[in-house]
Design a protein around this motif. Structure first.
Motif, mmCIF file in Angstrom:
data_model
loop_
_atom_site.group_PDB
_atom_site.id
_atom_site.type_symbol
_atom_site.label_atom_id
_atom_site.label_comp_id
_atom_site.label_asym_id
_atom_site.label_seq_id
_atom_site.Cartn_x
_atom_site.Cartn_y
_atom_site.Cartn_z
ATOM 1 N N GLU A 125 0.864 -1.171 0.000
ATOM 2 C CA GLU A 125 0.000 0.000 0.000
ATOM 3 C C GLU A 125 0.904 1.225 0.000
ATOM 4 O O GLU A 125 2.101 1.137 0.280
ATOM 5 N N LEU A 126 0.323 2.374 -0.330
ATOM 6 C CA LEU A 126 1.070 3.630 -0.306
ATOM 7 C C LEU A 126 0.221 4.681 0.391
ATOM 8 O O LEU A 126 -0.976 4.805 0.117
ATOM 9 N N LEU A 127 0.850 5.447 1.254
ATOM 10 C CA LEU A 127 0.180 6.570 1.894
ATOM 11 C C LEU A 127 0.808 7.843 1.357
ATOM 12 O O LEU A 127 2.002 8.099 1.566
ATOM 13 N N ILE A 128 0.025 8.617 0.626
ATOM 14 C CA ILE A 128 0.491 9.864 0.039
ATOM 15 C C ILE A 128 -0.421 10.981 0.531
ATOM 16 O O ILE A 128 -1.601 11.025 0.195
ATOM 17 N N ASP A 129 0.157 11.865 1.336
ATOM 18 C CA ASP A 129 -0.609 12.959 1.916
ATOM 19 C C ASP A 129 -1.787 12.364 2.702
ATOM 20 O O ASP A 129 -1.593 11.563 3.611
ATOM 21 N N LYS A 130 -3.020 12.694 2.312
ATOM 22 C CA LYS A 130 -4.198 12.217 3.031
ATOM 23 C C LYS A 130 -4.822 11.000 2.357
ATOM 24 O O LYS A 130 -5.918 10.576 2.733
ATOM 25 N N PHE A 131 -4.104 10.409 1.395
ATOM 26 C CA PHE A 131 -4.683 9.351 0.571
ATOM 27 C C PHE A 131 -3.930 8.035 0.763
ATOM 28 O O PHE A 131 -2.695 8.003 0.782
ATOM 29 N N ARG A 132 -4.704 6.972 0.885
ATOM 30 C CA ARG A 132 -4.157 5.627 1.077
ATOM 31 C C ARG A 132 -4.480 4.803 -0.160
ATOM 32 O O ARG A 132 -5.647 4.543 -0.469
ATOM 33 N N LEU A 133 -3.452 4.405 -0.896
ATOM 34 C CA LEU A 133 -3.619 3.659 -2.134
ATOM 35 C C LEU A 133 -3.434 2.175 -1.859
ATOM 36 O O LEU A 133 -2.403 1.750 -1.331
ATOM 37 N N THR A 134 -4.434 1.389 -2.211
ATOM 38 C CA THR A 134 -4.405 -0.052 -1.988
ATOM 39 C C THR A 134 -4.979 -0.758 -3.213
ATOM 40 O O THR A 134 -5.505 -0.120 -4.125
ATOM 41 N N HIS A 135 -4.887 -2.090 -3.205
ATOM 42 C CA HIS A 135 -5.588 -2.858 -4.238
ATOM 43 C C HIS A 135 -7.005 -3.168 -3.773
ATOM 44 O O HIS A 135 -7.977 -2.769 -4.410
ATOM 45 N N HIS A 136 -7.124 -3.864 -2.648
ATOM 46 C CA HIS A 136 -8.442 -4.148 -2.086
ATOM 47 C C HIS A 136 -9.014 -2.898 -1.423
ATOM 48 O O HIS A 136 -8.264 -2.092 -0.862
ATOM 49 N N PRO A 137 -10.313 -2.714 -1.471
ATOM 50 C CA PRO A 137 -10.929 -1.612 -0.730
ATOM 51 C C PRO A 137 -10.672 -1.772 0.763
ATOM 52 O O PRO A 137 -11.039 -2.787 1.352
ATOM 53 N N GLU A 138 -10.009 -0.787 1.353
ATOM 54 C CA GLU A 138 -9.638 -0.871 2.761
ATOM 55 C C GLU A 138 -9.749 0.516 3.393
ATOM 56 O O GLU A 138 -8.766 1.243 3.485
ATOM 57 N N GLU A 139 -10.943 0.875 3.803
ATOM 58 C CA GLU A 139 -11.125 2.171 4.442
ATOM 59 C C GLU A 139 -10.475 2.181 5.819
ATOM 60 O O GLU A 139 -10.519 1.194 6.552
ATOM 61 N N GLN A 140 -9.859 3.310 6.139
ATOM 62 C CA GLN A 140 -9.193 3.453 7.427
ATOM 63 C C GLN A 140 -9.365 4.891 7.892
ATOM 64 O O GLN A 140 -9.199 5.831 7.103
ATOM 65 N N GLU A 141 -9.684 5.055 9.142
ATOM 66 C CA GLU A 141 -9.940 6.395 9.676
ATOM 67 C C GLU A 141 -8.721 7.285 9.489
ATOM 68 O O GLU A 141 -7.583 6.874 9.706
ATOM 69 N N GLY A 142 -8.967 8.500 9.037
ATOM 70 C CA GLY A 142 -7.888 9.463 8.884
ATOM 71 C C GLY A 142 -7.323 9.573 7.488
ATOM 72 O O GLY A 142 -6.471 10.428 7.229
ATOM 73 N N SER A 143 -7.767 8.700 6.563
ATOM 74 C CA SER A 143 -7.266 8.757 5.192
ATOM 75 C C SER A 143 -8.383 8.399 4.215
ATOM 76 O O SER A 143 -9.344 7.722 4.574
#
Length: 210
Positions: A125-143
């Motif tokens: 996965e990649l965290l860029i600024d306020k965005f979390r890039l993943t393959h599977h949908p994976e919501e996480q608080e704060g991004s």
């Protein structure tokens, strides 16, 4: 194209299924599934051989259109094991000026060593600024999650009871799911809630539907 704003960032949605992140000069592409056509043909499916090149032609068109500094594949770049399409991908990668990154998906079973030998970086996965890039949908608080995997589609019904299923971008409160880019990947019909937003890929346009 259709531009949407998420957390003060702008994303251009293309009818090809890619999203261009303006602030990061990054092209996001999900579920290309290279090698799938060769896999079908190997097992006797009557898929035209020219369809293989079409994936690469469409990739080239997207890169030429947006001129990104980075290309990030959101998983399932390859459908399964190495086959003849790997050589085509290697040639395609050699022509790219942008940095190319893969976020590994469930179909990405090719050894990371092969990608690293080509100069590609692989992440879970990649965290860029306020965005979390993943393959599977994976919501996480704060991004805000940007992902693929689902192959989202939308079922349109006309006044004369015509039926049309189109791939789409699917946006919920904290997530944007990109459509599958690859040929012959199919789509899963989404059932949006009232607050969700659907942007269908129709011919040469991206259109928001209710």
């Amino acid at each position: 194209m259709y531009t949407i704003t998420i957390k003060n960032n702008h994303f251009q949605l293309s009818c090809s299924g890619v999203a261009f992140w303006e602030e990061q000069q990054t092209l996001l592409i999900a579920d290309v599934h290279l090698g799938k056509i060769s896999h079908f043909r190997k097992h006797g499916s009557a898929v035209p051989h020219l369809a293989i090149q079409k994936n690469f032609d469409r990739l080239n068109e997207s890169v030429e259109q947006f001129q990104p500094e980075k290309v990030i594949f959101l998983g399932d770049l390859f459908h399964s094991v190495l086959n003849a399409e790997w050589n085509l991908f290697e040639h395609w990668l050699q022509q790219q000026k942008a940095e190319v990154i893969l976020i590994a998906g469930n179909h990405d079973i090719i050894s990371p060593i092969h990608y690293e030998d080509l100069g590609m970086k692989i992440h879970q996965e990649l965290l860029i600024d306020k965005f979390r890039l993943t393959h599977h949908p994976e919501e996480q608080e704060g991004s805000f999650n940007i992902c693929g995997h689902i192959h989202p589609g939308y079922h349109l019904v006309g006044l004369a009871k015509q039926h049309l299923k189109l791939k789409c971008f699917f946006r919920s409160e904290n997530q944007l799911i990109l459509p599958a880019f690859g040929e012959f990947t199919g789509c899963f019909v989404m059932k949006p809630e009232k607050q969700d937003e659907v942007y269908v890929c129709a011919n040469a346009k991206v259109i928001q539907v209710n």
